[in-house]
Design an enzyme around this catalytic site. Structure first.
Site, PDB file in Angstrom:
ATOM      1  N   ASP A  60       0.834  -1.206   0.000  1.00 22.31           N
ATOM      2  CA  ASP A  60       0.000   0.000   0.000  1.00 22.31           C
ATOM      3  C   ASP A  60       0.870   1.257   0.000  1.00 22.31           C
ATOM      4  O   ASP A  60       1.975   1.262   0.541  1.00 22.31           O
ATOM      5  CB  ASP A  60      -0.907  -0.020   1.249  1.00 22.31           C
ATOM      6  CG  ASP A  60      -2.040   0.982   1.138  1.00 22.31           C
ATOM      7  OD1 ASP A  60      -2.309   1.468   0.019  1.00 22.31           O
ATOM      8  OD2 ASP A  60      -2.655   1.285   2.178  1.00 22.31           O
ATOM      9  N   GLY A  75       0.061   5.464  -4.336  1.00 19.94           N
ATOM     10  CA  GLY A  75      -0.556   6.749  -4.690  1.00 19.94           C
ATOM     11  C   GLY A  75       0.029   7.885  -3.858  1.00 19.94           C
ATOM     12  O   GLY A  75       0.363   8.949  -4.396  1.00 19.94           O
ATOM     13  N   SER A 111      -7.226  -5.787  -5.819  1.00 15.59           N
ATOM     14  CA  SER A 111      -8.366  -6.316  -5.069  1.00 15.59           C
ATOM     15  C   SER A 111      -9.649  -6.218  -5.897  1.00 15.59           C
ATOM     16  O   SER A 111      -9.707  -5.487  -6.892  1.00 15.59           O
ATOM     17  CB  SER A 111      -8.542  -5.532  -3.762  1.00 15.59           C
ATOM     18  OG  SER A 111      -9.034  -4.242  -4.056  1.00 15.59           O
ATOM     19  N   ASN A 131     -10.580  -2.744  -6.192  1.00 18.21           N
ATOM     20  CA  ASN A 131      -9.780  -1.902  -7.088  1.00 18.21           C
ATOM     21  C   ASN A 131     -10.427  -1.701  -8.463  1.00 18.21           C
ATOM     22  O   ASN A 131     -10.071  -0.768  -9.190  1.00 18.21           O
ATOM     23  CB  ASN A 131      -8.361  -2.468  -7.267  1.00 18.21           C
ATOM     24  CG  ASN A 131      -7.479  -2.300  -6.048  1.00 18.21           C
ATOM     25  OD1 ASN A 131      -6.528  -3.054  -5.842  1.00 18.21           O
ATOM     26  ND2 ASN A 131      -7.769  -1.319  -5.197  1.00 18.21           N
TER      27      ASN A 131
HETATM   28  C1  FPP Z   1      -1.825   0.251  -3.304  1.00 14.95           C
HETATM   29  O1  FPP Z   1      -1.423   1.573  -3.451  1.00 14.95           O
HETATM   30  C2  FPP Z   1      -1.358  -0.584  -4.371  1.00 14.95           C
HETATM   31  C3  FPP Z   1      -2.154  -1.139  -5.325  1.00 14.95           C
HETATM   32  C4  FPP Z   1      -3.602  -0.947  -5.396  1.00 14.95           C
HETATM   33  C5  FPP Z   1      -1.632  -1.995  -6.371  1.00 14.95           C
HETATM   34  C6  FPP Z   1      -0.323  -2.665  -6.121  1.00 14.95           C
HETATM   35  C7  FPP Z   1       0.396  -2.693  -7.398  1.00 14.95           C
HETATM   36  C8  FPP Z   1       1.726  -2.670  -7.567  1.00 14.95           C
HETATM   37  C9  FPP Z   1       2.664  -2.700  -6.437  1.00 14.95           C
HETATM   38  C10 FPP Z   1       2.344  -2.570  -8.921  1.00 14.95           C
HETATM   39  C11 FPP Z   1       1.961  -3.628  -9.913  1.00 14.95           C
HETATM   40  C12 FPP Z   1       2.006  -5.015  -9.393  1.00 14.95           C
HETATM   41  C13 FPP Z   1       2.789  -6.019  -9.829  1.00 14.95           C
HETATM   42  C14 FPP Z   1       2.657  -7.374  -9.254  1.00 14.95           C
HETATM   43  C15 FPP Z   1       3.803  -5.850 -10.871  1.00 14.95           C
HETATM   44  P1  FPP Z   1      -2.546   2.709  -3.528  1.00 14.95           P
HETATM   45  O2  FPP Z   1      -2.720   3.052  -4.949  1.00 14.95           O
HETATM   46  O3  FPP Z   1      -3.789   2.254  -2.843  1.00 14.95           O
HETATM   47  O4  FPP Z   1      -1.831   3.831  -2.718  1.00 14.95           O
HETATM   48  P2  FPP Z   1      -2.517   4.961  -1.825  1.00 14.95           P
HETATM   49  O5  FPP Z   1      -3.271   4.258  -0.725  1.00 14.95           O
HETATM   50  O6  FPP Z   1      -1.341   5.736  -1.316  1.00 14.95           O
HETATM   51  O7  FPP Z   1      -3.397   5.748  -2.735  1.00 14.95           O
END
Ligand code: FPP
Length: 260
Positions: free
Chosen positions: A38, A41, A83, A86
């Protein structure tokens, strides 16, 4: 913090390249590590960048963490990559995440083959775009005989949906007469989850400081040790992972029992 050694059966660690640069006990590693990645963003926002840049940097962290876990002998690594919730994000962000996933699947194929990593996916993979599914199944097929480490990517994954799926399957087995209601045990339910016969996670790491489970592995984490770090996923490093593993080894796991 208490520093009592865990009474636990010998680790399944069979990796000859056990940690040499840390004081981590190779006999006392978590067998299964799960990660809620997490903060991509927020990492981007802090730098006045588009959120997608955060996901790009986050993909690099995925590579580092996979490599480190393999090197030290973790047997199962489960990463929460996308998820069921998402899917509600803007279409542009979903498309960027799917493109990154596809890129990862292609670019890491050789590394997975060279390092005896078996790729597996948990979640409603049928909802993924066709091109991503194709690369996913290709990597899963190519690595299916590997037994060094399982890399579980949670994709379009939701813990409640997973439990609902398990209950539906069991209900069907009862209806068809193949199963008696009294035969429903925790073990049977576990077998109907995406993780099947894999061991439950010993350690769950969540980055970015949020104290939430976010619908991740709800059944499987009943006795999992949880570690929440404030570090945002793109900044998460090998060194921090090793520190967390060291901290895990200093915990006492009682599984509801008392010390005797
Ligand atoms: C959470 O950060 C992360 C995700 C929803 C996606 C995770 C994806 C990756 C790490 C990159 C692609 C994956 C692979 C396996 C290559 P957020 O966007 O919710 O962050 P925030 O809470 O700060 O907005």
């Amino acid at each position: 913090m208490m520093s009592v050694k865990k009474k636990r059966k010998k680790s399944l660690n069979s990796n000859p390249s056990s940690p040499t640069d840390t004081n981590i006990d190779p006999q006392n590693l978590p067998v299964h590590v799960a990660v809620i990645m997490d903060g991509n963003g927020r990492w981007a926002k802090k730098r006045l960048l588009n959120r997608i840049k955060g996901h790009e940097k986050g993909s690099e962290t995925v590579r580092t963490v996979v490599r480190t876990c393999r090197e030290i002998g973790i047997r199962v690594l489960t990463l929460y990559a996308f998820s069921t919730e998402n899917w509600r994000r803007p279409q542009s962000e979903i498309a960027a995440l799917m493109a990154l996933l596809k890129k990862f699947l292609i670019s890491e194929r050789k590394e997975m083959l060279d390092n005896n990593i078996r790729l597996n996916a948990i979640g409603q993979v049928e909802r993924l775009p066709e091109d991503v599914r194709r690369e996913l199944h290709r990597s899963m097929k190519l690595t299916e005989k590997n037994d060094g480490m399982i890399l579980n990517l949670a994709l379009s994954y939701g813990g409640r949906a997973e439990i609902v799926k398990a209950i539906q399957e069991i209900a069907r087995d009862i209806k068809s007469g193949g199963l008696d209601a009294d035969s429903i045990t925790p073990d049977l339910i576990s077998k109907h989850l995406y993780t099947g016969t894999m061991p439950d996670p010993d350690l769950l790491i969540r980055t970015s400081g949020e104290m939430r489970i976010s619908n991740f592995l709800l059944w499987q984490i009943a006795y999992t040790e949880i570690c929440v770090t404030d570090t945002l996923w793109p900044d998460f490093s090998k060194e921090e992972l090793l520190r967390i593993l060291k901290n895990y080894q200093e915990r006492e796991r009682r599984f509801g029992k008392v010390d005797t």
